[in-house]
Design a protein around this motif. Sequence first.
Motif, PDB file in Angstrom:
ATOM      1  N   SER A   1       0.818  -1.210   0.000  1.00 17.50           N
ATOM      2  CA  SER A   1       0.000   0.000   0.000  1.00 17.50           C
ATOM      3  C   SER A   1       0.854   1.263   0.000  1.00 17.50           C
TER       4      SER A   1
ATOM      5  N   THR B   1       2.647   0.921  -7.139  1.00 17.34           N
ATOM      6  CA  THR B   1       1.647   1.645  -7.916  1.00 17.34           C
ATOM      7  C   THR B   1       0.250   1.153  -7.568  1.00 17.34           C
TER       8      THR B   1
ATOM      9  N   TYR C   1      -1.083   2.628  -4.486  1.00 17.68           N
ATOM     10  CA  TYR C   1      -1.440   4.018  -4.715  1.00 17.68           C
ATOM     11  C   TYR C   1      -2.771   4.118  -5.452  1.00 17.68           C
ATOM     12  N   GLU C   2      -2.912   3.281  -6.485  1.00 19.48           N
ATOM     13  CA  GLU C   2      -4.150   3.304  -7.254  1.00 19.48           C
ATOM     14  C   GLU C   2      -5.345   2.891  -6.409  1.00 19.48           C
TER      15      GLU C   2
ATOM     16  N   ARG D   1      -5.754   3.322  -3.256  1.00 22.19           N
ATOM     17  CA  ARG D   1      -6.135   4.443  -2.400  1.00 22.19           C
ATOM     18  C   ARG D   1      -6.839   5.533  -3.212  1.00 22.19           C
ATOM     19  N   ALA D   2      -6.299   5.786  -4.415  1.00 21.78           N
ATOM     20  CA  ALA D   2      -6.858   6.858  -5.237  1.00 21.78           C
ATOM     21  C   ALA D   2      -8.306   6.541  -5.619  1.00 21.78           C
TER      22      ALA D   2
END
Lengths: 317, 317
Positions: free
Chosen positions: A182, A186, A189-190, A192-193
Motif C-alpha cells: 500500500s 503503484t 497508490y491506485e 487508495r486513489a
Amino acid sequence: MAWSGASVLEAYWLLLKGALGSGFALSETFARATPLIFTGLAAAIAFKSRFWNIGAEGQLYAGALIITVLGTGMLDLHPGLMIPILVVSSAVAGALMLLGPVLLKINFGVDEVVTTLLLNFIVLLLVSLLLEGPLKDPMGLGWPQAEPVTEAAELPRLFRGLRLHSGLLLALLFSFIFWIVSIRTTLGYEMRAVGFNQKAARFAGMPVKRVMIITALISGGIAGIAGFSEVAGMKGNLTLDLSPGFGYTGIVVAMLAQLHPLGVIISASFVASIFVGADAMSRSAGVPSYIADVMVSVSLLCMLVSVLLVRFRIRWS
Amino acid sequence: METSFAWLEIFLNASFWVAAVRIATPLIFGTLGEVICERAGVLNLGIEGIMTIGAMVGWMAVYQGAGLWSGVLLAAVCGGTFGLLHAMLTVPLGLSQHVTGIGITLLATSLSSYVYRLILPEVSSPPRIQAFEPLEIPGLSSIPIIGEALFKQTPLTYFAFISVIVVAYVLYRTPVGLAVQMVGENPAAAEAQGLNVTLIRTGAVVCGSAFMAVGGAFLTMSAFNAFFFNMINGRGWICIALVVFASWRPGKALLGALLFAAFDAYQMRLQQLVGTEIPYQIFLMMPYVLSILALIVMSRRVGYPQALMIPYRKGER
C-alpha cells in the motif's frame, strides 16, 4: 455490566486477567486474533478502495470448504508443498466468492453490501448441505462435521500444549506484505486513489475497474485464507460453527485500525482479548459473555466518532 | 397423474395464502422503514439489528407482564432510539453510512442477546408468551382461498397494511412527505427553501427505524411467540434488497414483500412435496438467491434518491 450485579471493577480485572494473565491466556488471545487479522485485513483492503465487502464470513467458509475437499486425503503431499497449495487454493475460493459481487457492481451498479451479505447466508447453507451430505465424516457420530484434515495439511503449533498455531505468523506476514504494497507500489497508490475519488482516479488515467476487481480479489482471498488457518491450525476440521462471526468482527477490527494493515494486528489483538477475557469473566463473575460483542461494537462507534472529531480539530485550530 | 399437479394445487390451498401474508408482514414493516430512511437520503444498514432488538424488547415486555400493544410501542421506541443513534452519527456528523449501519446492527444484535441472557440466565428452551390472536373480520374472511389470508390475520398484519397506505399518503400528499423526498433528492435546494435538512433526515431515520422494530416485534409477538438468537436471520438484508426492487415506493414495497413471501411459502410446501430427494438447504437458499436476482434485474431501471448516502454539510458545494 453493572446490571448483572457483579462489581464493575472486579469484572474488568477478571477480563484483563482472563485475556492476558497467563501464558495460556495469551495463547488463547492470539489464537483468537489470528482469524481476525485475516478478516480485518480483508475488510481494510476493500474499504480503502470504498468497496464494501461485508462478505468475509462467507469467503472464510468458502476457503475452509476447499481446504476440506483438498486436505482430507485428496491430495497427499509433503507438508512443505501441501501447505502453500492449500493457502493458494483457499485464497482462490475466497476471491471467487467476491468476483460475482464486484462484477455486478461494476457492470450493473448492484450494491455490493447487499450481495456480499446475502452470499454469507448462501455459503453457510451450502456448507451445511455438504456437511450433511458428501463431506460428512463417517466417524463423526452423526454430527454435521467434516473429516479432519491430514497431518501434512495441519499448521504446526507454535508451543507445545497451547492452541496458538503458525497461522498467526502467516497473518503477520500478510499484514506486512500489504503494508509494503500500500505504501510502496503503484497498485497500492491506485487502490487508495480509487477509494478517495473515483472520478479523479479515472481522469488521471487509472484503470478504475481493473483496480476494483483486483482489490476485491485480494480482499476475498485474504478472507479465504482465514478459513484455511482456522481449519488447518485451530479446529482440524470444518464444522458449522467454525466462525463465530469473524467476518463481521473483521469490519470492526479494520475500522479500529483505521484501515492500516499493521494497525489491524493491534486492533485484532485488542478485540480478541476482549472476547477471550469476556469468556473468562463470564465464567467467574456471571456476566453473560455477549458483553464482549457489546463492548466491541461500542468501541467501533466510539472510534468512528473520535476519528471524526480529531480530524475536525486539526482543521479548525 | 394425480400427483403431477400437486405443485399447482398448493395455490388453491387457503393455508398457503395465510402463510404468505404472515411471512410478508415483517418484511412489509422492514421495507417500509427502509424506504422512509432512504427516501430521506440515509441508508440504514442497522435494520437487521433494529429488527432484532424490536423482537427482543417487544417479547420481553410482554413476558414481564406488559400488555401486547405496550410491547409493540416499547419495541418501536427502542427501534427509534437506535435510529436516532444512527442518524446522529450519519447526518450531523456525516460518518460513513455503511460502516455506521453495520456498527448499529452489531451493537443492537449483541445488546439483545446480552439483555436476554441477563434477564433469563438459565433457560434452555425459550419460554413462550400469550401472543396476538388472529382477528377475524366477519363476512369477508369467508371468501374462498384468499379470504382467510387477508381477513383472518393478527392485528399487527392489518397494522402493516394500514401503515403502507398511511406512509404512501404522507410521502406523496403532505408537506412533510415532500420535504422528506426533497432532502433525499437535493438537500441544498431543500435548505434554500428554508427546510432544516438535519432535522428532517433525523426524523425520517427515527421513524423508519421504529417501523423496522415493529417488524421484528411481529416475529416474536405474532409468529413464533418466543425469542431465539439469530431469529431475524437475514430478513433485514432481504428488506434492503426489496427496497431496490420496489424502486423506493411504499406501494411497490408491499407488492414486493407479498411476492417474496408467497415464493417463500411456496418453496416450503414444495419441500414437503418432494420429500428428501432435494436437500432442504437448497430450498432455504432460495430467498437469498432470489433477492440477489431481483437486485440484478431491477438494477437497470432504478431511480435512486439522488442524495442517497451523501452526507449534507451546510455551505459545502
